[in-house]
Motif scaffolding. Structure first.
Motif, PDB file in Angstrom:
ATOM      1  N   THR A   1       0.722  -1.138   0.118  1.00  0.00           N
ATOM      2  CA  THR A   1      -0.090  -0.092   0.046  1.00  0.00           C
ATOM      3  C   THR A   1       0.901   1.310   0.060  1.00  0.00           C
ATOM      4  N   LEU A   2       2.004   1.422   0.998  1.00  0.00           N
ATOM      5  CA  LEU A   2       2.652   2.502   0.763  1.00  0.00           C
ATOM      6  C   LEU A   2       3.533   2.639  -0.253  1.00  0.00           C
ATOM      7  N   SER A   3       3.635   1.799  -1.284  1.00  0.00           N
ATOM      8  CA  SER A   3       4.266   1.848  -2.419  1.00  0.00           C
ATOM      9  C   SER A   3       3.783   2.635  -3.372  1.00  0.00           C
ATOM     10  N   ALA A   4       2.434   2.993  -3.131  1.00  0.00           N
ATOM     11  CA  ALA A   4       1.462   3.688  -4.251  1.00  0.00           C
ATOM     12  C   ALA A   4       1.377   5.128  -3.593  1.00  0.00           C
ATOM     13  N   TRP A   5       1.514   5.361  -2.453  1.00  0.00           N
ATOM     14  CA  TRP A   5       1.488   6.675  -1.758  1.00  0.00           C
ATOM     15  C   TRP A   5       2.132   7.962  -2.440  1.00  0.00           C
ATOM     16  N   ARG A   6       1.333   8.916  -2.470  1.00  0.00           N
ATOM     17  CA  ARG A   6       1.945  10.165  -2.836  1.00  0.00           C
ATOM     18  C   ARG A   6       1.766  11.141  -1.736  1.00  0.00           C
ATOM     19  N   PRO A   7       2.307  12.295  -1.792  1.00  0.00           N
ATOM     20  CA  PRO A   7       2.166  13.377  -0.613  1.00  0.00           C
ATOM     21  C   PRO A   7       0.669  13.696  -0.135  1.00  0.00           C
ATOM     22  N   PRO A   8      -0.449  13.519  -0.844  1.00  0.00           N
ATOM     23  CA  PRO A   8      -1.696  13.852  -0.274  1.00  0.00           C
ATOM     24  C   PRO A   8      -1.979  12.871   0.995  1.00  0.00           C
ATOM     25  N   HIS A   9      -1.457  11.481   0.777  1.00  0.00           N
ATOM     26  CA  HIS A   9      -1.626  10.605   1.661  1.00  0.00           C
ATOM     27  C   HIS A   9      -1.213  10.751   2.840  1.00  0.00           C
ATOM     28  N   LEU A  10      -0.133  11.354   3.076  1.00  0.00           N
ATOM     29  CA  LEU A  10       0.523  11.584   4.339  1.00  0.00           C
ATOM     30  C   LEU A  10      -0.155  13.054   4.900  1.00  0.00           C
TER      31      LEU A  10
ATOM     32  N   ASN B   1       8.366   5.400   0.175  1.00  0.00           N
ATOM     33  CA  ASN B   1       8.685   4.343  -1.098  1.00  0.00           C
ATOM     34  C   ASN B   1       9.810   4.967  -1.946  1.00  0.00           C
ATOM     35  N   ASP B   2       9.842   4.715  -2.916  1.00  0.00           N
ATOM     36  CA  ASP B   2      11.008   5.108  -3.641  1.00  0.00           C
ATOM     37  C   ASP B   2      11.065   6.740  -4.049  1.00  0.00           C
ATOM     38  N   ASP B   3      10.038   7.345  -3.979  1.00  0.00           N
ATOM     39  CA  ASP B   3      10.153   8.910  -4.277  1.00  0.00           C
ATOM     40  C   ASP B   3       9.160   9.512  -3.100  1.00  0.00           C
TER      41      ASP B   3
END
Length: 185
Positions: free
Chosen positions: A11-20, A141-143
């Motif tokens: 799940t975390l691998s698909a996260w972007r800034p808005p998730h956080l 994640n990676d970025d």
């Protein structure tokens, strides 16, 4: 913790800034405590930065105060290369200033004692370094990365962490505008 904020690696691998940025502060700090440190040298280039303002009037007021204190400037993010980094600032005239250098090294978190990538402003001669700011970066994640930022507190501990989110790299490392202005100590 809500099911939509699962911490499993897939799940975390698909996260972007808005998730956080959409998380409640306590949940975000709990997640920070569970994350790994980035590998030494993993961050390289200029990263987009996002201030976490939280879900309270106090957080938004603090964000507004930082913007007003900048007198027309805005924090864009951080850059990394080897054992050093800097902050990117957008000026009122649209230009970008690269300044507020920091040392970069793996170490033990000042917050929870776990591994973190430490951004130590005191490694360079600048006002933020003299104030004792240390940012601690952990990997989503990676970025995508989250950092907890603290100053020394009057009681000998560290301040309550402010939180930023870094995404990228958005572009390659450029270097500070004037390396002599903030000499390495």
């Amino acid at each position: 913790m809500a099911e939509t904020l699962s911490h499993d690696p897939q799940t975390l691998s698909a996260w972007r800034p808005p998730h956080l940025l959409g998380m409640h502060r306590q949940d975000l700090l709990e997640l920070f405590g569970q994350l790994p440190a980035p590998a030494d040298g993993e961050l390289d280039g200029e990263y987009s930065g996002y201030d976490y303002l939280g879900h309270t009037r106090e957080g938004w007021d603090a964000g507004w105060a930082r913007a007003e204190a900048g007198q027309g400037t805005w924090w864009l993010g951080k850059a990394f290369h080897g054992d050093e980094g800097y902050n990117r600032i957008l000026n009122a005239n649209g230009s970008t200033t690269r300044m507020m250098r920091f040392g970069v090294r793996p170490g033990e978190s000042l917050i929870d004692g776990k591994p973190a990538l430490l951004l130590v402003y005191g490694d360079f001669d600048n006002p933020t370094g003299r104030e004792g700011l240390v940012d601690e970066v952990r990997r989503i994640n990676d970025d995508l990365y989250v950092a907890a930022c603290t100053f020394p507190a009057e009681n000998g501990q560290r301040s309550e962490p402010s939180i930023i989110v870094l995404s990228g790299p958005a572009q390659p490392w450029v270097g500070v505008d004037d390396p002599r202005a903030e000499a390495r100590l």
